[in-house]
Motif scaffolding. Structure first.
Motif, PDB file in Angstrom:
ATOM      1  N   ASP A 207       0.844  -1.197   0.000  1.00 55.73           N
ATOM      2  CA  ASP A 207       0.000   0.000   0.000  1.00 55.73           C
ATOM      3  C   ASP A 207       0.879   1.246   0.000  1.00 55.73           C
ATOM      4  OD1 ASP A 207      -2.489  -1.366   0.183  1.00 55.73           O
ATOM      5  OD2 ASP A 207      -2.095  -1.728   2.309  1.00 55.73           O
ATOM      6  N   SER A 208       0.419   2.284  -0.676  1.00 56.29           N
ATOM      7  CA  SER A 208       1.200   3.517  -0.761  1.00 56.29           C
ATOM      8  C   SER A 208       0.303   4.733  -0.829  1.00 56.29           C
ATOM      9  CB  SER A 208       2.090   3.518  -2.012  1.00 56.29           C
ATOM     10  OG  SER A 208       3.230   2.732  -1.840  1.00 56.29           O
ATOM     11  N   ASN A 209       0.805   5.845  -0.320  1.00 58.36           N
ATOM     12  CA  ASN A 209       0.245   7.164  -0.595  1.00 58.36           C
ATOM     13  C   ASN A 209       1.140   7.796  -1.660  1.00 58.36           C
ATOM     14  OD1 ASN A 209      -1.846   7.588   1.734  1.00 58.36           O
ATOM     15  ND2 ASN A 209      -0.017   6.775   2.726  1.00 58.36           N
ATOM     16  N   ILE A 210       0.598   8.042  -2.838  1.00 60.09           N
ATOM     17  CA  ILE A 210       1.370   8.642  -3.935  1.00 60.09           C
ATOM     18  C   ILE A 210       0.755   9.995  -4.271  1.00 60.09           C
ATOM     19  CG2 ILE A 210       2.190   8.381  -6.302  1.00 60.09           C
ATOM     20  CD1 ILE A 210       1.984   5.345  -5.897  1.00 60.09           C
ATOM     21  N   ILE A 211       1.570  11.050  -4.151  1.00 60.11           N
ATOM     22  CA  ILE A 211       1.078  12.427  -4.224  1.00 60.11           C
ATOM     23  C   ILE A 211       1.950  13.227  -5.187  1.00 60.11           C
ATOM     24  CG2 ILE A 211       0.447  14.440  -2.818  1.00 60.11           C
ATOM     25  CD1 ILE A 211       0.838  12.531  -0.335  1.00 60.11           C
ATOM     26  N   ASP A 212       1.340  14.110  -5.969  1.00 58.60           N
ATOM     27  CA  ASP A 212       2.103  15.026  -6.820  1.00 58.60           C
ATOM     28  C   ASP A 212       2.867  16.015  -5.949  1.00 58.60           C
ATOM     29  OD1 ASP A 212       1.181  13.934  -9.208  1.00 58.60           O
ATOM     30  OD2 ASP A 212      -0.594  15.219  -9.241  1.00 58.60           O
ATOM     31  N   GLY A 213       4.141  16.211  -6.275  1.00 55.14           N
ATOM     32  CA  GLY A 213       4.946  17.164  -5.540  1.00 55.14           C
ATOM     33  C   GLY A 213       5.878  17.938  -6.457  1.00 55.14           C
TER      34      GLY A 213
ATOM     35  N   VAL B 157      11.762  21.146  -4.706  1.00 56.49           N
ATOM     36  CA  VAL B 157      12.215  22.543  -4.635  1.00 56.49           C
ATOM     37  C   VAL B 157      13.717  22.612  -4.886  1.00 56.49           C
ATOM     38  CG1 VAL B 157      12.349  24.596  -3.177  1.00 56.49           C
ATOM     39  CG2 VAL B 157      10.360  23.083  -3.015  1.00 56.49           C
ATOM     40  N   ARG B 158      14.430  21.770  -4.197  1.00 60.63           N
ATOM     41  CA  ARG B 158      15.880  21.615  -4.330  1.00 60.63           C
ATOM     42  C   ARG B 158      16.251  20.328  -3.608  1.00 60.63           C
ATOM     43  NH1 ARG B 158      17.204  23.236   0.870  1.00 60.63           N
ATOM     44  NH2 ARG B 158      15.953  24.967   1.711  1.00 60.63           N
ATOM     45  N   ASP B 159      17.556  20.002  -3.580  1.00 59.50           N
ATOM     46  CA  ASP B 159      17.986  18.808  -2.865  1.00 59.50           C
ATOM     47  C   ASP B 159      17.456  18.827  -1.433  1.00 59.50           C
ATOM     48  OD1 ASP B 159      19.300  17.917  -5.063  1.00 59.50           O
ATOM     49  OD2 ASP B 159      21.336  18.258  -4.306  1.00 59.50           O
ATOM     50  N   LYS B 160      16.872  17.707  -1.025  1.00 57.87           N
ATOM     51  CA  LYS B 160      16.408  17.484   0.353  1.00 57.87           C
ATOM     52  C   LYS B 160      15.236  18.370   0.783  1.00 57.87           C
ATOM     53  CE  LYS B 160      20.904  15.745   1.869  1.00 57.87           C
ATOM     54  NZ  LYS B 160      21.962  15.791   2.894  1.00 57.87           N
ATOM     55  N   LEU B 161      14.492  18.911  -0.198  1.00 59.70           N
ATOM     56  CA  LEU B 161      13.304  19.693   0.141  1.00 59.70           C
ATOM     57  C   LEU B 161      12.257  19.527  -0.969  1.00 59.70           C
ATOM     58  CD1 LEU B 161      12.237  21.644   2.369  1.00 59.70           C
ATOM     59  CD2 LEU B 161      12.828  23.515   0.798  1.00 59.70           C
ATOM     60  N   VAL B 162      11.058  19.046  -0.586  1.00 56.31           N
ATOM     61  CA  VAL B 162       9.990  18.834  -1.553  1.00 56.31           C
ATOM     62  C   VAL B 162       8.763  19.630  -1.136  1.00 56.31           C
ATOM     63  CG1 VAL B 162       9.104  16.757  -0.374  1.00 56.31           C
ATOM     64  CG2 VAL B 162       8.640  17.087  -2.812  1.00 56.31           C
ATOM     65  N   HIS B 163       8.092  20.252  -2.122  1.00 57.38           N
ATOM     66  CA  HIS B 163       6.851  20.985  -1.857  1.00 57.38           C
ATOM     67  C   HIS B 163       5.703  19.997  -2.037  1.00 57.38           C
ATOM     68  CE1 HIS B 163       4.497  24.641  -1.346  1.00 57.38           C
ATOM     69  NE2 HIS B 163       3.692  24.194  -2.293  1.00 57.38           N
ATOM     70  N   LEU B 164       4.958  19.786  -0.946  1.00 56.91           N
ATOM     71  CA  LEU B 164       3.945  18.727  -0.928  1.00 56.91           C
ATOM     72  C   LEU B 164       2.675  19.251  -0.266  1.00 56.91           C
ATOM     73  CD1 LEU B 164       3.561  15.630  -1.492  1.00 56.91           C
ATOM     74  CD2 LEU B 164       4.252  15.241   0.870  1.00 56.91           C
ATOM     75  N   LEU B 165       1.586  19.283  -1.014  1.00 53.37           N
ATOM     76  CA  LEU B 165       0.284  19.706  -0.490  1.00 53.37           C
ATOM     77  C   LEU B 165       0.386  21.056   0.230  1.00 53.37           C
ATOM     78  CD1 LEU B 165      -0.942  16.259   0.925  1.00 53.37           C
ATOM     79  CD2 LEU B 165      -1.484  17.280  -1.294  1.00 53.37           C
ATOM     80  N   GLY B 166       1.072  21.986  -0.451  1.00 54.32           N
ATOM     81  CA  GLY B 166       1.116  23.355   0.050  1.00 54.32           C
ATOM     82  C   GLY B 166       2.195  23.657   1.062  1.00 54.32           C
ATOM     83  N   LYS B 167       3.035  22.685   1.387  1.00 58.86           N
ATOM     84  CA  LYS B 167       4.092  22.914   2.386  1.00 58.86           C
ATOM     85  C   LYS B 167       5.435  22.404   1.865  1.00 58.86           C
ATOM     86  CE  LYS B 167       1.069  22.447   6.453  1.00 58.86           C
ATOM     87  NZ  LYS B 167       1.344  23.724   7.125  1.00 58.86           N
TER      88      LYS B 167
END
Length: 356
Positions: free
Chosen positions: A238-244, A247-257
């Protein structure tokens, strides 16, 4: 890793106008337990039949120990197959079924007798030589089919969903038996299944397939923890797969944050797929979470609870060993190491190859 035994190079296979395999490349090593895993119609059984010599590729070649065997018939290959339907001869007893291939090869009566005894001991069916195969259970018939295959001393044993007809407990028992038999024999197993749990629990190497393409090859741990694309992430567990957005290495923008992660090398402001396993999500107090949400459902599954939480505009699946109250407000926390970043397909062709 043991030395290379089998190699499939640039294999295409058509049935009429329908392409089943496209540019399949696969290496199988000596003494490896390799599983071909995927949904129905993905090409896994066709791949097995090509290795066994029951089908020929329309393009490409198959090498066995460095020799081209693409056009070699099944009886001249050092390979035996155990099919989903065990195909035991109902007019023969257990010993006669096991001896069938050896008699065709002209082996002596003493040799055959010794081989039958050895094979029955291997599959834990001592004393069943004269049993009626039609009176045996499904698990016993499966063991006889394996015994019949291994007495021919193949270098490779091909198994085409041999456990699918068994009930859950017997299937789990036979999974352990197959791994034990493989270790005792020291031969290569190529196993076909659509059951992810079966693949993860038995294999040295898992080959995930979809729509005629290999999606990922790796250890059970790597395909589960580090899926290379959304299809693998969704198909294995099972997985939660979300569009993201990376932003740069070691930082992802996910659901507004902006959320810390450990992934690097994707570039800046690049669209990505983000995977988080349900068991890797921490439920906490609303003020302590990166996202606040409401528990919409709680389902007890025996060993874990499946909890659905609406948070950040997404419906999260969370798995915990403790129950929570439906309708309660909670927080969700994501540890950087538990966030898996996957590249999105770069084109429509690539999406066809790498997604369902």
């Amino acid at each position: 890793m043991e030395k290379e035994l089998l190699r499939l190079e640039h294999i295409d296979k058509f049935y009429g106008s329908r392409q089943i395999l496209e540019d399949l490349n696969l290496v199988i090593h000596e003494n490896e337990f390799l599983t071909l895993l995927g949904p129905s119609g993905c090409g896994k059984t066709t791949t097995l039949r090509l290795i066994g010599g029951f089908e020929r590729p329309d393009k490409g070649r198959i090498l066995f120990d460095g020799q081209d065997i693409t056009k070699l018939p099944p009886e001249r290959r050092q390979v035996n197959t155990v099919f989903q339907k065990y195909s035991l001869f109902s007019n023969m007893d257990v010993a006669e079924n096991i001896a069938f291939g050896l008699k065709i090869k002209g082996k002596s009566a003493a040799y055959i007798r010794d081989k039958i005894k050895y094979a029955l001991k291997l599959v834990n069916l001592d004393g069943y030589e004269h049993a009626d195969v039609t009176a045996l259970s499904g698990g016993q018939q499966q063991r006889i089919a394996i015994a019949r295959a291994v007495v021919n001393e193949p270098k490779v044993l091909l198994l085409d969903e041999p456990l699918s007809a068994l009930d859950l407990k017997l299937r789990q028992s036979m999974q352990r038996e197959l791994v034990k038999i493989k270790r005792e024999l020291g031969i290569t197993f190529v196993f076909v299944t659509h059951d992810q749990e079966e693949a993860l629990s038995m294999s040295d190497t898992v080959v995930v397939m979809n729509q005629g393409w290999v999606q990922q090859i790796g250890t059970p741990e790597s395909v589960y923890n580090e899926p290379e694309n959304a299809f693998v992430a969704d198909f294995i567990g099972d997985s939660n797969i979300i569009d993201g957005i990376m932003v740069r290495d070691k930082l992802v923008h996910l659901l507004g944050k902006d959320i810390p992660c450990i992934n690097t090398g994707f570039g800046k402001n690049v669209p990505v797929d983000v995977q988080i396993r349900p068991e890797d999500i921490q439920i906490c107090a609303p003020e302590d979470g990166q996202y606040r949400g409401i528990i919409r459902s709680v389902v007890f599954k025996g060993t874990v609870y499946d909890i659905t939480i609406e948070a950040g505009g997404f419906s999260w699946l969370v798995q915990t060993i403790t129950g929570h109250e439906q309708g309660r407000e909670v927080g969700i926390r994501l540890a950087p190491a538990n966030i898996q970043i996957m590249a999105k397909p770069a084109s429509e062709d690539e999406e066809a190859a790498h997604d369902a």
